[in-house]
Write a protein that holds these residues in place. Structure first.
Motif, PDB file in Angstrom:
ATOM      1  N   VAL B   4     -39.703 -10.920 -25.340  1.00 32.63           N
ATOM      2  CA  VAL B   4     -39.357 -11.079 -26.746  1.00 32.63           C
ATOM      3  C   VAL B   4     -40.252 -10.126 -27.526  1.00 32.63           C
ATOM      4  CG1 VAL B   4     -39.180 -12.666 -28.683  1.00 32.63           C
ATOM      5  CG2 VAL B   4     -38.754 -13.487 -26.354  1.00 32.63           C
ATOM      6  N   THR B   5     -39.642  -9.244 -28.278  1.00 32.34           N
ATOM      7  CA  THR B   5     -40.421  -8.271 -29.038  1.00 32.34           C
ATOM      8  C   THR B   5     -40.175  -8.462 -30.528  1.00 32.34           C
ATOM      9  OG1 THR B   5     -38.648  -6.628 -28.836  1.00 32.34           O
ATOM     10  CG2 THR B   5     -40.394  -6.569 -27.187  1.00 32.34           C
ATOM     11  N   GLN B   6     -41.197  -8.170 -31.311  1.00 32.08           N
ATOM     12  CA  GLN B   6     -41.103  -8.241 -32.761  1.00 32.08           C
ATOM     13  C   GLN B   6     -41.436  -6.873 -33.323  1.00 32.08           C
ATOM     14  OE1 GLN B   6     -42.930 -12.691 -32.670  1.00 32.08           O
ATOM     15  NE2 GLN B   6     -42.669 -11.829 -34.693  1.00 32.08           N
ATOM     16  N   SER B   7     -40.764  -6.511 -34.407  1.00 29.31           N
ATOM     17  CA  SER B   7     -40.782  -5.125 -34.880  1.00 29.31           C
ATOM     18  C   SER B   7     -42.159  -4.653 -35.318  1.00 29.31           C
ATOM     19  CB  SER B   7     -39.781  -4.959 -36.026  1.00 29.31           C
ATOM     20  OG  SER B   7     -40.004  -5.944 -37.024  1.00 29.31           O
ATOM     21  N   SER B   8     -42.972  -5.542 -35.867  1.00 34.52           N
ATOM     22  CA  SER B   8     -44.291  -5.131 -36.335  1.00 34.52           C
ATOM     23  C   SER B   8     -45.327  -6.153 -35.922  1.00 34.52           C
ATOM     24  CB  SER B   8     -44.308  -5.010 -37.867  1.00 34.52           C
ATOM     25  OG  SER B   8     -43.308  -4.128 -38.318  1.00 34.52           O
ATOM     26  N   ARG B   9     -46.519  -5.693 -35.618  1.00 34.49           N
ATOM     27  CA  ARG B   9     -47.606  -6.621 -35.324  1.00 34.49           C
ATOM     28  C   ARG B   9     -48.316  -7.032 -36.616  1.00 34.49           C
ATOM     29  NH1 ARG B   9     -50.529  -8.080 -30.610  1.00 34.49           N
ATOM     30  NH2 ARG B   9     -51.049 -10.222 -31.162  1.00 34.49           N
ATOM     31  N   TYR B  10     -48.467  -6.063 -37.516  1.00 28.02           N
ATOM     32  CA  TYR B  10     -49.084  -6.316 -38.812  1.00 28.02           C
ATOM     33  C   TYR B  10     -48.212  -5.690 -39.896  1.00 28.02           C
ATOM     34  CZ  TYR B  10     -53.210  -7.325 -35.996  1.00 28.02           C
ATOM     35  OH  TYR B  10     -54.075  -7.855 -35.064  1.00 28.02           O
ATOM     36  N   LEU B  11     -48.123  -6.393 -41.018  1.00 30.90           N
ATOM     37  CA  LEU B  11     -47.294  -5.912 -42.120  1.00 30.90           C
ATOM     38  C   LEU B  11     -47.968  -6.314 -43.427  1.00 30.90           C
ATOM     39  CD1 LEU B  11     -44.546  -4.466 -42.032  1.00 30.90           C
ATOM     40  CD2 LEU B  11     -43.447  -6.699 -42.245  1.00 30.90           C
ATOM     41  N   VAL B  12     -48.023  -5.375 -44.366  1.00 30.93           N
ATOM     42  CA  VAL B  12     -48.559  -5.668 -45.689  1.00 30.93           C
ATOM     43  C   VAL B  12     -47.488  -5.321 -46.712  1.00 30.93           C
ATOM     44  CG1 VAL B  12     -50.366  -5.192 -47.375  1.00 30.93           C
ATOM     45  CG2 VAL B  12     -50.909  -5.171 -44.933  1.00 30.93           C
ATOM     46  N   LYS B  13     -47.136  -6.280 -47.544  1.00 28.22           N
ATOM     47  CA  LYS B  13     -46.099  -6.091 -48.561  1.00 28.22           C
ATOM     48  C   LYS B  13     -46.608  -6.565 -49.920  1.00 28.22           C
ATOM     49  CE  LYS B  13     -42.880  -4.515 -45.842  1.00 28.22           C
ATOM     50  NZ  LYS B  13     -42.314  -3.157 -46.029  1.00 28.22           N
ATOM     51  N   ARG B  14     -45.898  -6.179 -50.950  1.00 26.07           N
ATOM     52  CA  ARG B  14     -46.260  -6.585 -52.307  1.00 26.07           C
ATOM     53  C   ARG B  14     -45.336  -7.712 -52.773  1.00 26.07           C
ATOM     54  NH1 ARG B  14     -50.367  -4.154 -54.105  1.00 26.07           N
ATOM     55  NH2 ARG B  14     -50.900  -2.055 -53.443  1.00 26.07           N
ATOM     56  N   THR B  15     -45.848  -8.530 -53.651  1.00 29.11           N
ATOM     57  CA  THR B  15     -45.078  -9.621 -54.238  1.00 29.11           C
ATOM     58  C   THR B  15     -43.779  -9.091 -54.816  1.00 29.11           C
ATOM     59  OG1 THR B  15     -47.122 -10.786 -54.792  1.00 29.11           O
ATOM     60  CG2 THR B  15     -45.136 -11.456 -55.959  1.00 29.11           C
ATOM     61  N   GLY B  16     -42.678  -9.792 -54.486  1.00 26.54           N
ATOM     62  CA  GLY B  16     -41.374  -9.406 -55.006  1.00 26.54           C
ATOM     63  C   GLY B  16     -40.581  -8.495 -54.087  1.00 26.54           C
ATOM     64  N   GLU B  17     -41.224  -7.911 -53.101  1.00 26.74           N
ATOM     65  CA  GLU B  17     -40.509  -7.034 -52.178  1.00 26.74           C
ATOM     66  C   GLU B  17     -39.604  -7.845 -51.261  1.00 26.74           C
ATOM     67  OE1 GLU B  17     -44.085  -4.220 -50.923  1.00 26.74           O
ATOM     68  OE2 GLU B  17     -42.166  -3.410 -50.244  1.00 26.74           O
ATOM     69  N   LYS B  18     -38.543  -7.206 -50.794  1.00 29.02           N
ATOM     70  CA  LYS B  18     -37.683  -7.799 -49.762  1.00 29.02           C
ATOM     71  C   LYS B  18     -38.240  -7.377 -48.405  1.00 29.02           C
ATOM     72  CE  LYS B  18     -32.795  -8.581 -48.736  1.00 29.02           C
ATOM     73  NZ  LYS B  18     -31.406  -8.341 -49.194  1.00 29.02           N
TER      74      LYS B  18
END
Lengths: 115, 117
Positions: B4-18
């Motif tokens: 089972v693989t997941q696209s990212s190990r770490y992700l940083v996003k901003r409030t309101g982003e999809k």
């Protein structure tokens, strides 16, 4: 609500010793599996051992074994000859009541094996 | 072995982003799951899917949606990310239960640690 209870948030054991992690559950299904999962620090969650509830014999996988008490709805994990690599978060899981798909997980026990 | 693989190990996003979190399994499993894992709370089920295009809400679906267009792929969507969605997200898959009333072993991906700023 469906619950799986792991009463020991943290435990520690000396290398080569034996430790038992406790778990109680409250499913009312007749045929089901129970699971113990292990999540090492910053690593993937993996299955440690699985118990089929209709089997009276306790499951064993090398140094890992369970003590399954169906009437008491208790499912403890015994780790013999503990190794440093056993340091991890351990989660117990039982089927979600009435579901053929979902599991309910306990909150986990953080086990530290000391040298 | 099941993978089972997941696209990212770490992700940083901003409030309101999809935000899209992708999960792929290679063992032809019917069931796929999305959990979030928070300290002291264990694993909580967000959504699961028991077949292509079929989905059911889990315990905490608010603020999330999912998509399963192909059997091997299950996506989790945060329509408008918020800081309280900062968490570790785990994907899992399993076969149909071999027992009537039973559930089969779930196999987990490595997780995506999402931070929403």
């Amino acid at each position: 609500a469906q619950t799986v209870t792991q009463s020991q948030p943290e435990m520690s054991v000396q290398e080569a010793e034996t430790v038992t992690l406790s778990c109680t559950y409250d499913t009312s299904e007749n045929n089901y599996y129970l699971f113990w999962y292990k999540q090492p620090p910053s690593r993937q969650m993996i299955l440690v051992i699985r118990q089929e509830a209709y089997k009276q014999q306790n499951a064993t996988e090398n140094r890992f074994s369970v003590n399954f008490q169906k009437a008491a709805k208790s499912f403890s994990l015994k780790i013999s000859d503990s190794q440093l690599g056993d340091t991890a978060m351990y989660f117990c899981a039982s089927p979600f009541r009435g579901s053929n798909y979902k599991l309910t997980f306990g909150k986990g026990t953080l086990l530290t094996v000391n040298p | 072995d099941v993978k089972v693989t997941q696209s990212s190990r770490y992700l940083v996003k901003r409030t309101g982003e999809k935000v899209f979190l992708e999960c792929v399994q290679d063992m032809d499993h019917e069931n796929m799951f999305w959990y979030r894992q928070d300290p002291g709370l264990g694993l909580r089920l967000i959504y699961f899917s028991y077949d292509v295009k079929m989905k059911e809400k889990g315990d905490i679906p608010e603020g999330y949606s999912v998509s399963r267009e192909k059997k091997e792929r299950f996506s989790l969507i945060l329509e408008s990310a918020s800081t309280n969605q900062t968490s570790m997200y785990l994907c899992a898959s399993s076969l149909r239960p071999p027992l009537a009333g039973g559930t089969d072993t779930q196999y987990f991906g490595p997780g995506t640690r999402l931070t929403v700023l």
